[in-house]
Design a protein around this motif. Sequence first.
Motif, PDB file in Angstrom:
ATOM      1  N   LEU A 152       0.830  -1.199   0.000  1.00  0.00           N
ATOM      2  CA  LEU A 152       0.000   0.000   0.000  1.00  0.00           C
ATOM      3  C   LEU A 152       0.865   1.249   0.000  1.00  0.00           C
ATOM      4  CD1 LEU A 152      -2.715   1.423   0.141  1.00  0.00           C
ATOM      5  CD2 LEU A 152      -2.711   1.069   2.621  1.00  0.00           C
ATOM      6  N   GLY A 153       1.936   1.240   0.786  1.00  0.00           N
ATOM      7  CA  GLY A 153       2.856   2.382   0.810  1.00  0.00           C
ATOM      8  C   GLY A 153       3.551   2.578  -0.522  1.00  0.00           C
ATOM      9  N   VAL A 154       3.923   1.471  -1.164  1.00  0.00           N
ATOM     10  CA  VAL A 154       4.551   1.561  -2.487  1.00  0.00           C
ATOM     11  C   VAL A 154       3.577   2.163  -3.495  1.00  0.00           C
ATOM     12  CG1 VAL A 154       5.515   0.229  -4.404  1.00  0.00           C
ATOM     13  CG2 VAL A 154       6.151  -0.337  -2.057  1.00  0.00           C
ATOM     14  N   LEU A 155       2.309   1.732  -3.426  1.00  0.00           N
ATOM     15  CA  LEU A 155       1.295   2.292  -4.322  1.00  0.00           C
ATOM     16  C   LEU A 155       1.094   3.786  -4.078  1.00  0.00           C
ATOM     17  CD1 LEU A 155      -1.508  -0.423  -4.518  1.00  0.00           C
ATOM     18  CD2 LEU A 155      -0.178   0.501  -6.419  1.00  0.00           C
ATOM     19  N   TYR A 193       3.290   5.852  -3.108  1.00  0.00           N
ATOM     20  CA  TYR A 193       4.459   6.545  -3.652  1.00  0.00           C
ATOM     21  C   TYR A 193       4.437   6.570  -5.175  1.00  0.00           C
ATOM     22  CZ  TYR A 193       9.298   7.330  -5.055  1.00  0.00           C
ATOM     23  OH  TYR A 193      10.427   7.807  -5.662  1.00  0.00           O
ATOM     24  N   THR A 194       4.181   5.417  -5.783  1.00  0.00           N
ATOM     25  CA  THR A 194       4.298   5.320  -7.238  1.00  0.00           C
ATOM     26  C   THR A 194       3.145   6.006  -7.977  1.00  0.00           C
ATOM     27  OG1 THR A 194       3.223   3.139  -7.195  1.00  0.00           O
ATOM     28  CG2 THR A 194       5.640   3.203  -7.158  1.00  0.00           C
ATOM     29  N   THR A 195       1.965   6.092  -7.343  1.00  0.00           N
ATOM     30  CA  THR A 195       0.814   6.710  -8.020  1.00  0.00           C
ATOM     31  C   THR A 195       0.679   8.206  -7.732  1.00  0.00           C
ATOM     32  OG1 THR A 195      -0.689   6.135  -6.184  1.00  0.00           O
ATOM     33  CG2 THR A 195      -0.477   4.546  -8.001  1.00  0.00           C
ATOM     34  N   ALA A 196       1.544   8.736  -6.889  1.00  0.00           N
ATOM     35  CA  ALA A 196       1.499  10.167  -6.578  1.00  0.00           C
ATOM     36  C   ALA A 196       1.877  10.981  -7.810  1.00  0.00           C
ATOM     37  CB  ALA A 196       2.449  10.478  -5.427  1.00  0.00           C
ATOM     38  N   VAL A 228      -7.879   8.152  -3.847  1.00  0.00           N
ATOM     39  CA  VAL A 228      -8.657   7.119  -3.152  1.00  0.00           C
ATOM     40  C   VAL A 228      -7.813   6.445  -2.082  1.00  0.00           C
ATOM     41  CG1 VAL A 228      -9.803   4.892  -3.395  1.00  0.00           C
ATOM     42  CG2 VAL A 228     -10.214   6.694  -5.072  1.00  0.00           C
ATOM     43  N   LEU A 229      -6.603   6.059  -2.430  1.00  0.00           N
ATOM     44  CA  LEU A 229      -5.727   5.380  -1.483  1.00  0.00           C
ATOM     45  C   LEU A 229      -5.340   6.295  -0.326  1.00  0.00           C
ATOM     46  CD1 LEU A 229      -3.295   3.496  -3.912  1.00  0.00           C
ATOM     47  CD2 LEU A 229      -5.168   2.510  -2.592  1.00  0.00           C
ATOM     48  N   SER A 230      -4.935   7.513  -0.660  1.00  0.00           N
ATOM     49  CA  SER A 230      -4.422   8.422   0.351  1.00  0.00           C
ATOM     50  C   SER A 230      -5.512   9.000   1.242  1.00  0.00           C
ATOM     51  CB  SER A 230      -3.654   9.567  -0.324  1.00  0.00           C
ATOM     52  OG  SER A 230      -3.132  10.455   0.635  1.00  0.00           O
ATOM     53  N   THR A 231      -6.583   9.470   0.615  1.00  0.00           N
ATOM     54  CA  THR A 231      -7.625  10.158   1.377  1.00  0.00           C
ATOM     55  C   THR A 231      -8.631   9.197   1.993  1.00  0.00           C
ATOM     56  OG1 THR A 231      -7.412  12.062  -0.098  1.00  0.00           O
ATOM     57  CG2 THR A 231      -9.384  11.942   1.277  1.00  0.00           C
ATOM     58  N   VAL A 232      -9.204   8.336   1.158  1.00  0.00           N
ATOM     59  CA  VAL A 232     -10.291   7.467   1.616  1.00  0.00           C
ATOM     60  C   VAL A 232      -9.784   6.339   2.511  1.00  0.00           C
ATOM     61  CG1 VAL A 232     -12.170   5.945   0.900  1.00  0.00           C
ATOM     62  CG2 VAL A 232     -11.638   8.007  -0.442  1.00  0.00           C
ATOM     63  N   ILE A 233      -8.739   5.664   2.087  1.00  0.00           N
ATOM     64  CA  ILE A 233      -8.271   4.490   2.828  1.00  0.00           C
ATOM     65  C   ILE A 233      -7.350   4.877   3.983  1.00  0.00           C
ATOM     66  CG2 ILE A 233      -6.930   2.355   2.676  1.00  0.00           C
ATOM     67  CD1 ILE A 233      -7.970   1.990  -0.135  1.00  0.00           C
TER      68      ILE A 233
END
Length: 227
Positions: free
Chosen positions: A43-46, A48-51, A64-69
Amino acid sequence: MNLLEDTWFNNPAIQKAMWPALLETLQMVGISGLATLVLGLPLGVLLYTTAPGGMSANRPLNVVLSTVIVNVTRSFPYAILMIALMPLTVILVGTKIGPVAASVSLAIAAIPFFARLVETALREVHSGKLDAAHAMGSTKFQTIVKVLLPEALPTLVASFTTTVVTIVGYSAMAGLIGGGGLGRLAYNYGFQRYQIDVMIMTVVLLVLLVQLIQFAGDRLSKAIDHR
């Protein structure tokens, strides 16, 4: 009246209950810690890579990953999160009490916390090393596995150590609503029965456990840091 009557020091029943409680705490920390590592690291890698500006920039997914989850889950106080997750816990493990059941809420609380630390650790890797890997023909997956994660490994170990220490603190709260462990022992004897000596012993064991985890994590982080 004997002031030492029915205390931890002269009550074999209380002394005997201390060690199973410690094992339950270790069980909770072990299960949730493993789940946090297995799920929190990707999840942390995602994150970083999707930022924006990342190797696989994807703003909608990152939001979605950063805010919602991550942010929403981290916003819940652990005591409230633990109660809210009881129905899910029953579905997953068949019960809402005991150390295994408590591990569900512990993991869900710790995963976004660790993921955010992973994202921060990966940001510290110099972009020039990633560019060099790409220039040599490495795929994104190869760059992550062979360059990004190894370069950030000392910081990742330190971050995981911090997360496990946090889980130890959460595990004590889990004991208040049936999670077991040292938290339950401290509450049942130290609080409800006013046995301060039991409370002191559980605190001592928790402090020693945290110190041991921190010492091991610091040593491992230094051992693998060749920068």
